[in-house]
Scaffold this active site. Sequence first.
Site, PDB file in Angstrom:
ATOM      1  N   ALA A  83       0.861  -1.175   0.000  1.00 29.04           N
ATOM      2  CA  ALA A  83       0.000   0.000   0.000  1.00 29.04           C
ATOM      3  C   ALA A  83       0.902   1.231   0.000  1.00 29.04           C
ATOM      4  O   ALA A  83       2.047   1.165   0.440  1.00 29.04           O
ATOM      5  CB  ALA A  83      -0.898  -0.020   1.226  1.00 29.04           C
ATOM      6  N   GLY A  91       0.534  -4.919   0.822  1.00 30.90           N
ATOM      7  CA  GLY A  91      -0.632  -4.984  -0.068  1.00 30.90           C
ATOM      8  C   GLY A  91      -0.323  -5.635  -1.411  1.00 30.90           C
ATOM      9  O   GLY A  91      -1.210  -6.207  -2.044  1.00 30.90           O
ATOM     10  N   GLU A 135      -0.573  -9.189  -0.796  1.00 29.09           N
ATOM     11  CA  GLU A 135      -2.002  -9.481  -0.588  1.00 29.09           C
ATOM     12  C   GLU A 135      -2.767  -9.492  -1.909  1.00 29.09           C
ATOM     13  O   GLU A 135      -3.683 -10.290  -2.093  1.00 29.09           O
ATOM     14  CB  GLU A 135      -2.589  -8.462   0.399  1.00 29.09           C
ATOM     15  N   GLU A 160       4.320  -5.004   7.215  1.00 27.44           N
ATOM     16  CA  GLU A 160       3.512  -3.991   7.902  1.00 27.44           C
ATOM     17  C   GLU A 160       3.944  -3.774   9.345  1.00 27.44           C
ATOM     18  O   GLU A 160       3.898  -2.666   9.860  1.00 27.44           O
ATOM     19  CB  GLU A 160       2.024  -4.391   7.859  1.00 27.44           C
TER      20      GLU A 160
HETATM   21  N1  CAA Z   1       4.638   3.203  -0.608  1.00 29.73           N
HETATM   22  C1  CAA Z   1       5.054   4.352  -1.145  1.00 29.73           C
HETATM   23  N2  CAA Z   1       6.212   4.486  -1.807  1.00 29.73           N
HETATM   24  C2  CAA Z   1       6.998   3.385  -1.919  1.00 29.73           C
HETATM   25  C3  CAA Z   1       6.622   2.142  -1.375  1.00 29.73           C
HETATM   26  C4  CAA Z   1       5.378   2.077  -0.691  1.00 29.73           C
HETATM   27  N3  CAA Z   1       4.907   0.926  -0.174  1.00 29.73           N
HETATM   28  N4  CAA Z   1       7.608   1.255  -1.635  1.00 29.73           N
HETATM   29  C5  CAA Z   1       8.550   1.919  -2.329  1.00 29.73           C
HETATM   30  N5  CAA Z   1       8.186   3.201  -2.498  1.00 29.73           N
HETATM   31  C6  CAA Z   1       8.939   4.254  -3.199  1.00 29.73           C
HETATM   32  C7  CAA Z   1      10.096   4.736  -2.350  1.00 29.73           C
HETATM   33  O1  CAA Z   1       9.638   5.679  -1.399  1.00 29.73           O
HETATM   34  C8  CAA Z   1      10.997   5.333  -3.395  1.00 29.73           C
HETATM   35  O2  CAA Z   1      10.487   6.605  -3.753  1.00 29.73           O
HETATM   36  P1  CAA Z   1      11.512   7.876  -3.923  1.00 29.73           P
HETATM   37  O3  CAA Z   1      12.436   7.444  -5.049  1.00 29.73           O
HETATM   38  O4  CAA Z   1      10.614   8.988  -4.279  1.00 29.73           O
HETATM   39  O5  CAA Z   1      12.221   7.998  -2.620  1.00 29.73           O
HETATM   40  C9  CAA Z   1      10.786   4.411  -4.585  1.00 29.73           C
HETATM   41  O6  CAA Z   1       9.560   3.736  -4.347  1.00 29.73           O
HETATM   42  C10 CAA Z   1      11.874   3.370  -4.730  1.00 29.73           C
HETATM   43  O7  CAA Z   1      11.989   2.681  -3.475  1.00 29.73           O
HETATM   44  P2  CAA Z   1      13.398   2.508  -2.701  1.00 29.73           P
HETATM   45  O8  CAA Z   1      14.310   3.618  -2.996  1.00 29.73           O
HETATM   46  O9  CAA Z   1      13.072   2.226  -1.268  1.00 29.73           O
HETATM   47  O10 CAA Z   1      13.905   1.170  -3.434  1.00 29.73           O
HETATM   48  P3  CAA Z   1      14.881   0.065  -2.851  1.00 29.73           P
HETATM   49  O11 CAA Z   1      15.219  -0.815  -3.999  1.00 29.73           O
HETATM   50  O12 CAA Z   1      15.961   0.685  -2.042  1.00 29.73           O
HETATM   51  O13 CAA Z   1      13.969  -0.779  -1.800  1.00 29.73           O
HETATM   52  C11 CAA Z   1      11.974  -1.915  -1.038  1.00 29.73           C
HETATM   53  C12 CAA Z   1      12.870  -1.534  -2.231  1.00 29.73           C
HETATM   54  C13 CAA Z   1      12.714  -2.883  -0.112  1.00 29.73           C
HETATM   55  C14 CAA Z   1      10.744  -2.596  -1.634  1.00 29.73           C
HETATM   56  C15 CAA Z   1      11.584  -0.646  -0.263  1.00 29.73           C
HETATM   57  O14 CAA Z   1      11.095   0.330  -1.178  1.00 29.73           O
HETATM   58  C16 CAA Z   1      10.537  -0.854   0.786  1.00 29.73           C
HETATM   59  O15 CAA Z   1      10.834  -1.370   1.852  1.00 29.73           O
HETATM   60  N6  CAA Z   1       9.282  -0.433   0.513  1.00 29.73           N
HETATM   61  C17 CAA Z   1       8.180  -0.485   1.448  1.00 29.73           C
HETATM   62  C18 CAA Z   1       7.662  -1.892   1.624  1.00 29.73           C
HETATM   63  C19 CAA Z   1       6.568  -1.917   2.672  1.00 29.73           C
HETATM   64  O16 CAA Z   1       6.750  -1.642   3.821  1.00 29.73           O
HETATM   65  N7  CAA Z   1       5.351  -2.311   2.211  1.00 29.73           N
HETATM   66  C20 CAA Z   1       4.201  -2.420   3.080  1.00 29.73           C
HETATM   67  C21 CAA Z   1       3.350  -1.199   2.951  1.00 29.73           C
HETATM   68  S1  CAA Z   1       2.060  -1.155   4.157  1.00 29.73           S
HETATM   69  C22 CAA Z   1       0.817  -2.090   3.502  1.00 29.73           C
HETATM   70  O17 CAA Z   1       0.910  -2.662   2.460  1.00 29.73           O
HETATM   71  C23 CAA Z   1      -0.417  -2.117   4.365  1.00 29.73           C
HETATM   72  C24 CAA Z   1      -1.429  -3.128   4.042  1.00 29.73           C
HETATM   73  O18 CAA Z   1      -1.263  -4.327   4.105  1.00 29.73           O
HETATM   74  C25 CAA Z   1      -2.760  -2.668   3.774  1.00 29.73           C
END
Ligand code: CAA
Length: 258
Positions: free
Chosen positions: A66, A109, A112, A132
């Site tokens: 998400a 998400g 999911e 999460e």
């Molecule tokens: N939401 C918003 N933006 C996201 C994102 C997310 N879930 N995942 C990645 N991005 C964005 C980053 O912020 C970044 O944007 P900027 O270039 O503007 O800074 C861009 O995508 C590239 O990401 P990274 O620079 O972090 O890329 P990386 O290769 O270093 O890392 C990753 C990749 C390990 C996937 C890392 O991006 C990450 O940990 N992302 C978040 C994963 C996460 O926590 N997901 C769960 C979300 S909560 C959810 O899903 C709730 C639910 O169940 C309902």
Amino acid sequence: DAPFETLIVETRGGVGLITLNRPKALNALNATMIRELGEALAAFEANEAVGAVVITGSDKAFAAGADIREMADKSFSDVYLADLGGGWRRVVECRKPRIAAVSGYALGGGAELAQMCDIVFASETAKFGQPEITLGIIPGFGGTQRLTRAVGKAKAMDLVLTGRMMDAQEAEKSGLVSRIVPAEKLLDEALEAAAKIASFSRAAVLAAKEAVDVAAEVGLSEGARFERRAFQALFATEDQTEGMAAFVEKRKPEFRNR
Ligand code: CAA
């Protein structure tokens, strides 16, 4: 095909193809994307020419979860009144089979969404996780429920409580993924499987999917009863007559969805 802001939506023969397309955010699922996924699937559902759907992302990310930026400042009232997560109903309720073709990150998400699909193909680069917990929340798009049904309590607890990722091998071994495919062949293999599904009798396909889905909801004897009735009902279709006649006559069946 209708233009979408966050998706590329096309048809390939009898298959609907949805490509998640927010590359700069690793396909993070924002409200627009969730709404558009529902709309695209509803359009495929209504399109008689489409018999199955493939949902895919990019090489680097199926979807990284998400959209955290969109959620960061929200209060309980905000997410409760907006029914955050409720928008997935339209995705879940699609009756046509959906194959998730996953390369790279399928997190939160994104994982999911893959779990909501009927079949998951993964490339060797796929990484699944429910991170999460690292954000101070829990999965909210069905992860604690569908992941647990797919992989069992032990692995679901491990993933949901530690937030760690599992690779394609582990995901296949534990039952979330049905096939691991080399990255460059992933989409073709998913499209091929979807085209095969789309070539069968539509009623038989919908009934088969419905019956397997019932297994997650009810006990064994009730589920078997549901299956038996659906199986018997298919003898009312012309496609059953055609399918069996073709076998007996040693020819290819021509299903007409009747
Ligand atoms: N939401 C918003 N933006 C996201 C994102 C997310 N879930 N995942 C990645 N991005 C964005 C980053 O912020 C970044 O944007 P900027 O270039 O503007 O800074 C861009 O995508 C590239 O990401 P990274 O620079 O972090 O890329 P990386 O290769 O270093 O890392 C990753 C990749 C390990 C996937 C890392 O991006 C990450 O940990 N992302 C978040 C994963 C996460 O926590 N997901 C769960 C979300 S909560 C959810 O899903 C709730 C639910 O169940 C309902």
